[in-house]
Design a protein around this motif. Structure first.
Motif, short mmCIF file in Angstrom:
data_model
loop_
_atom_site.label_atom_id
_atom_site.label_comp_id
_atom_site.label_asym_id
_atom_site.label_seq_id
_atom_site.Cartn_x
_atom_site.Cartn_y
_atom_site.Cartn_z
N GLU C 242 -11.32 10.23 -0.21
CA GLU C 242 -11.90 10.95 -1.35
C GLU C 242 -10.81 11.76 -2.06
O GLU C 242 -10.75 11.81 -3.28
N GLU C 243 -9.98 12.42 -1.30
CA GLU C 243 -8.90 13.20 -1.91
C GLU C 243 -7.95 12.29 -2.70
O GLU C 243 -7.53 12.62 -3.80
N ALA C 244 -7.66 11.15 -2.11
CA ALA C 244 -6.74 10.23 -2.79
C ALA C 244 -7.37 9.72 -4.08
O ALA C 244 -6.71 9.66 -5.13
N GLN C 245 -8.63 9.34 -4.00
CA GLN C 245 -9.29 8.86 -5.22
C GLN C 245 -9.30 9.93 -6.30
O GLN C 245 -9.08 9.65 -7.48
N GLN C 246 -9.54 11.17 -5.88
CA GLN C 246 -9.57 12.25 -6.86
C GLN C 246 -8.19 12.45 -7.48
O GLN C 246 -8.05 12.63 -8.70
N VAL C 270 -8.53 -8.34 -14.58
CA VAL C 270 -7.56 -7.86 -15.59
C VAL C 270 -6.82 -8.97 -16.31
O VAL C 270 -6.09 -8.69 -17.27
N VAL C 271 -6.99 -10.21 -15.89
CA VAL C 271 -6.21 -11.28 -16.53
C VAL C 271 -6.61 -11.42 -18.00
O VAL C 271 -7.78 -11.46 -18.33
N ASN C 272 -5.61 -11.49 -18.84
CA ASN C 272 -5.73 -11.54 -20.31
C ASN C 272 -6.13 -10.19 -20.92
O ASN C 272 -6.60 -10.15 -22.05
N THR C 273 -5.91 -9.10 -20.20
CA THR C 273 -6.14 -7.78 -20.76
C THR C 273 -4.88 -6.92 -20.59
O THR C 273 -3.95 -7.32 -19.90
N ASN C 274 -4.91 -5.74 -21.18
CA ASN C 274 -3.78 -4.80 -21.01
C ASN C 274 -4.08 -3.76 -19.92
O ASN C 274 -3.40 -2.75 -19.82
N LYS C 275 -5.10 -4.02 -19.11
CA LYS C 275 -5.51 -3.03 -18.14
C LYS C 275 -4.74 -3.11 -16.82
O LYS C 275 -4.19 -4.15 -16.46
N CYS C 276 -4.76 -2.00 -16.12
CA CYS C 276 -4.35 -1.97 -14.72
C CYS C 276 -5.50 -1.36 -13.94
O CYS C 276 -5.97 -0.27 -14.28
N LEU C 277 -5.97 -2.04 -12.92
CA LEU C 277 -7.00 -1.48 -12.05
C LEU C 277 -6.39 -1.13 -10.70
O LEU C 277 -5.52 -1.84 -10.20
N ILE C 278 -6.87 -0.04 -10.17
CA ILE C 278 -6.35 0.47 -8.89
C ILE C 278 -7.52 0.67 -7.94
O ILE C 278 -8.57 1.18 -8.33
N GLN C 279 -7.31 0.25 -6.70
CA GLN C 279 -8.32 0.52 -5.67
C GLN C 279 -7.62 1.09 -4.45
O GLN C 279 -6.53 0.65 -4.08
N LEU C 280 -8.25 2.07 -3.83
CA LEU C 280 -7.66 2.74 -2.67
C LEU C 280 -8.49 2.46 -1.41
O LEU C 280 -9.71 2.30 -1.49
N GLU C 281 -7.80 2.41 -0.28
CA GLU C 281 -8.46 2.32 1.02
C GLU C 281 -7.72 3.24 1.97
O GLU C 281 -6.55 3.51 1.81
N LYS C 282 -8.42 3.70 2.99
CA LYS C 282 -7.77 4.54 4.00
C LYS C 282 -8.12 3.99 5.37
O LYS C 282 -9.30 3.79 5.68
N THR C 283 -7.12 3.70 6.17
CA THR C 283 -7.34 3.22 7.54
C THR C 283 -6.40 3.98 8.45
O THR C 283 -5.19 3.90 8.29
N GLY C 284 -6.96 4.69 9.40
CA GLY C 284 -6.12 5.53 10.25
C GLY C 284 -5.34 6.49 9.36
O GLY C 284 -5.91 7.12 8.46
N ASN C 285 -4.06 6.58 9.59
CA ASN C 285 -3.26 7.49 8.76
C ASN C 285 -2.54 6.76 7.63
O ASN C 285 -1.59 7.27 7.06
N LYS C 286 -3.03 5.55 7.31
CA LYS C 286 -2.40 4.79 6.24
C LYS C 286 -3.29 4.79 5.00
O LYS C 286 -4.48 4.49 5.07
N LEU C 287 -2.65 5.08 3.88
CA LEU C 287 -3.33 4.94 2.59
C LEU C 287 -2.89 3.62 1.97
O LEU C 287 -1.69 3.33 1.87
N VAL C 288 -3.88 2.80 1.58
CA VAL C 288 -3.61 1.49 0.98
C VAL C 288 -3.93 1.56 -0.51
O VAL C 288 -5.00 2.07 -0.88
N ILE C 289 -3.01 1.08 -1.33
CA ILE C 289 -3.23 1.10 -2.78
C ILE C 289 -3.07 -0.31 -3.32
O ILE C 289 -2.01 -0.92 -3.22
N HIS C 290 -4.16 -0.83 -3.91
CA HIS C 290 -4.09 -2.11 -4.61
C HIS C 290 -3.97 -1.82 -6.10
O HIS C 290 -4.71 -0.99 -6.64
N SER C 291 -3.06 -2.50 -6.77
CA SER C 291 -2.96 -2.33 -8.23
C SER C 291 -2.71 -3.68 -8.86
O SER C 291 -1.90 -4.47 -8.36
N ILE C 292 -3.43 -3.97 -9.95
CA ILE C 292 -3.38 -5.31 -10.55
C ILE C 292 -3.24 -5.23 -12.05
O ILE C 292 -3.68 -4.28 -12.71
N GLU C 293 -2.62 -6.26 -12.62
CA GLU C 293 -2.39 -6.31 -14.06
C GLU C 293 -2.15 -7.76 -14.46
O GLU C 293 -1.91 -8.63 -13.62
#
Lengths: 327, 327, 327, 327
Positions: C242-246, C270-293
């Motif tokens: 939640e903190e990371a998302q915020q 996002v294909v054929n757009t100018n957008k970047c989408l980001i999704q976060l996950e947290k597992t143990g002490n690892k923060l995972v960040i997906h980002s696409i464009e």
């Protein structure tokens, strides 16, 4: 079969797509040993330097030398190159030649060598006693297999054919239409109504039905996948679906690679195999024939091995029971 | 155009493929505001809960409520569902209805509502004054656009047509033939010579050439890509290539989305656009016509917006200058 | 905006992938007119001779002439070519230059021209007053957008990153790895842990978090599709999900193209757009960040137009509300 | 081998993906005869009613009956189903059981049956004398093969792994993420850092290197192709590239399916084979290990047959010299 009784095969042009498939099939063929694989530009290199998937399967290398100490020679060269190769090199008359190019499919000869058109489902007996084989074209094989039973029954009339081919049909040269970015998710046609395979197709069909005028309207389509040919042909016919299915089943009864399906077929049933599957439909007075194959196997190297098996008196399926990719 | 002058649109069945495309186009349409997007099963959810690509573009939600306070209603429902929807709901007579199903393409009516077949290249004037539109089928659009100029010139005779469609043409339901593992790298056909779109195609062509017997032999093929329709038709013709090209260029001169290419075309030229490209070839006495479109845009939602533009007196291209995917 | 008030743009290197995308976006940009599109090898040809999808949309031709009567110049040249072009041609100091190559991303100058790194989410204010922009690399954009909020909060430590790119990322040159037959259904990696974009990425991140040691372990993968970049990065973090998302939502609050998704994302959003989408996950002490464009839009030409919009005081999204391909 | 000396195999769950591959491999296995293929829902139907590619290769039918008159039983059931099957059916203790599910990979037993983890490259000798085999998971196989030599040398530390899998890895059930329209040209991840195969991987590695803490950070990615797994792992290492290559070559010297490539590898080198190829890279203090396999063969049914070969004293490669798809 003891190793010294094995058929010795030489492959000319071993670095291309059909050369590679030839190697893959022959490496596991129980009755064949590969004597040499000729490739001028790759001489000395291991096969897996070109055909990377062979890593771990063989330590064979390409050679730039030719030898007549073989039983069968496979020519896996470009169109025009096979003719030139035979003109420039002395191949012993005892060596059976199987040419995968289109150079000898229409009755051409080379230094007295006469070539039998190598479509087993058309003329297995002639192949069995032939010294030289002109291996059929990929589209030509699938289209003919869809029409042979009708031709034999004298029932051919104007044919309408769509054919879709994988990218391997166009070989490994780099060109605009072979770029992944272009071809992925794309569709296009080429040589519409003028494809060069029409000549060999007409020739075979007229063998069986001399009265056939040879009108085959063929639309070749580039598919966005690597392997396989899909053919849909239709023509006017008085046959019922059941009669047509019986005609086809009878015709292909003794042929181990060509089968009639009563269910709808899809291309991946045959990809990575030497099979041809055929499905028939009847709508109004039109008979629809779908026929499918792997263009590099039944449409090229697999059929070449099938011809070799027949010429050498082996089981026709030897080395050709290949696991399909299915998925 | 000030916001209160904008055309108010309602979308029924907003959770499907054509509903989603309708939303994507209308969200950026300069002269339209989306009044509501109806979906019973998704009522209350944001659009991006279903159409995930809309995240960041709109906070609109689906609604389960209908309202007549709109100018245009788009029916993006399954075949049979549109008829049922109109029978069960009271839509104000002032609301223009554009139906994307096949329920009203052959002259069917609903509560006195008569539907004009919405192919602008066939009858833009009739569309301009229509209250209700039956939007053409995807295959039907591409095939007709390939044949209309010949029909108008009275030159149609038996037509032979191959059509290849992307997977979106089959909708979003899960079935064996929509499984990725099955469809990837695969080819298959369906409804060969019996596709339901043939009826609406014949109807249009006979409008222009009443003598046309309507023989269209159509082989529909499942392509292994998501979007786009490729059509190749051929027929006997005395026209030279130049005459045929001139005939087509004249016919489509005033139509902003349909163009004749003198170079070979490929499908990705039109994917993600509302365009139809046509290319002609002549071989012997056969005229070959290739016509291509995006099945969800010119073949569905894009054409629906084009019809709305015409009905509402807007620029026909408003909101429809879409960037192609190209690659 | 009246036509004579429109921003005049020149495009150098208009025949490549990024040049083509630049044209596609600018053709429909409400506030821009394309003054010329320079391509030496295609001078005189219509755009659609190279970019076939533009048929029917414009009759513009390529030119071999340069002119300084423009407001903005986009350099869509190969790496090394931009530097050379600016050295060899006199570009008026009043012309804003936006370079898409990697030639000026690390502080390089040309004839006194200084370049601002054009990542709006990093430094929009600096871009707004810049005269010259070094447009970020495609991988670099997606990776940075996944890490900027952490860097600003001083929370970066060793990063582990996988990136998968479509084939358009490799440009239109023909090579073994761009052959359809090879790339279809294939996976491979390149420049593992050594990709050249790491330099510009570290530079940006250290701007925000000077203490960051810059350890980014990046595995670039060739995907078997044409468009789009998928990035998954992870690192040690004490933040809750939640903190990371915020943190991320706050950071991107004012940025119209970059959004945080709470649901699982997939590339085609996002294909054929100018957008970047980001999704976060947290597992143990690892923060995972997906980002696409889309590598050609937010990763190249789209971002270049975004930079132009900012530099010219336009709405940042002008001309960039593009319909995604979705399917 | 005479037919009555052949190993008799029974296949349970013959209608799924791994069941189908088992059939395809065993049909051509020189030393095996298929006694029966069990499938409750397909009892009585020919195999090709489900596995359409088998048309023309066998007239075998599915059965709903079980029998203990077999030497080996392959359980090709879903996770959880294998355990249930063994609990509910009396399998003779003389029948060797090879289970492809994950039910017995972590030391679980069933009615006193103990299972040996069937990774030949880890413990061929134990497999040779085992009565029951827990066949490894697809991701687990490829990841372990990339790490075993390091574990044996006691050189493992925290590992960072990316894995990309084809759609067959997810089985044949219809779901949103298996829809062609969604998956084509798409990328997504799942179970990031939490994949269930991590347990069996850690277990094996700790067998060889008990001190290994088991930190494996694994990012699983859905690829948009049907077959094959690509793994890239990296970790800190003091080995030079040459030392690492030697370590791996030594480790795999006696193993016929796992090979070290000194050239860059690509996934299609192994698709449709039972091979695993490994390539190493060294950058700074990081050792990078790429390992690839076909998820249905070396990652499932092929490895099961390999285990059977070992258990039954056959040549380890019998029936498993499969032609790769290559293209």
């Amino acid at each position: 079969m003891a190793n010294d009784k094995k058929i010795k095969a030489g492959i000319i042009g071993g670095a291309g797509y059909t050369g590679g498939e030839m190697i893959r099939v022959l490496l596991n063929h129980p009755d064949v040993t590969i004597a040499y694989i000729h490739s001028r530009s790759n001489a000395g290199n291991p096969l897996y330097a070109v055909h990377a998937d062979l890593l771990g399967e063989t330590e064979l290398t390409f050679t730039g030398e030719l030898s007549n100490d073989i039983d069968v020679m496979f020519l896996c060269l470009g169109h025009g190159e096979a003719k030139k190769f035979l003109a420039e090199n002395e191949i012993a008359p005892t060596v059976k030649v199987i040419d995968l190019s289109q150079d000898f499919r229409l009755g051409e000869t080379s230094n007295g060598r006469e070539f039998v058109y190598g479509l087993p489902e058309l003329q297995r007996e002639k192949i069995a006693t032939a010294s030289n084989i002109a291996n059929p074209g990929c589209f030509a094989t699938a289209i003919q297999l869809g029409l042979l039973p009708l031709a034999k029954a004298g029932l051919l009339n104007e044919v309408h054919t769509t054919g879709i081919t994988g990218s391997t049909g166009a070989g490994q040269s780099l060109q605009a239409t072979s770029h992944f970015t272009w071809r992925a998710n794309n569709v296009s046609t080429y040589k519409v109504l003028t494809h060069q395979h029409l000549k060999e197709i007409r020739r075979s069909l007229q063998l069986l039905q001399p009265s056939f005028g040879g009108e085959i309207n063929f639309v070749p389509v580039r598919g966005d996948y690597p392997r396989g040919i899909w053919i849909t042909s239709y023509l006017q016919s008085d046959l019922t679906l059941e009669e047509a299915q019986q005609l086809y089943k009878n015709y292909y009864a003794g042929h181990p690679f060509t089968h009639v399906s009563e269910k709808q077929i899809d291309l991946k049933q045959v990809v990575n195999t030497n099979k041809c599957l055929i499905q028939l439909e009847k709508t109004g007075n039109k008979l629809v024939i779908h026929s499918i194959e792997d263009n590099l196997l039944k449409g090229a190297s697999g059929q070449a091995v099938q011809n070799m098996n027949i010429m050498c008196g082996l089981d026709e399926t030897a080395g050709l029971k290949l696991k399909s990719i299915v998925f």
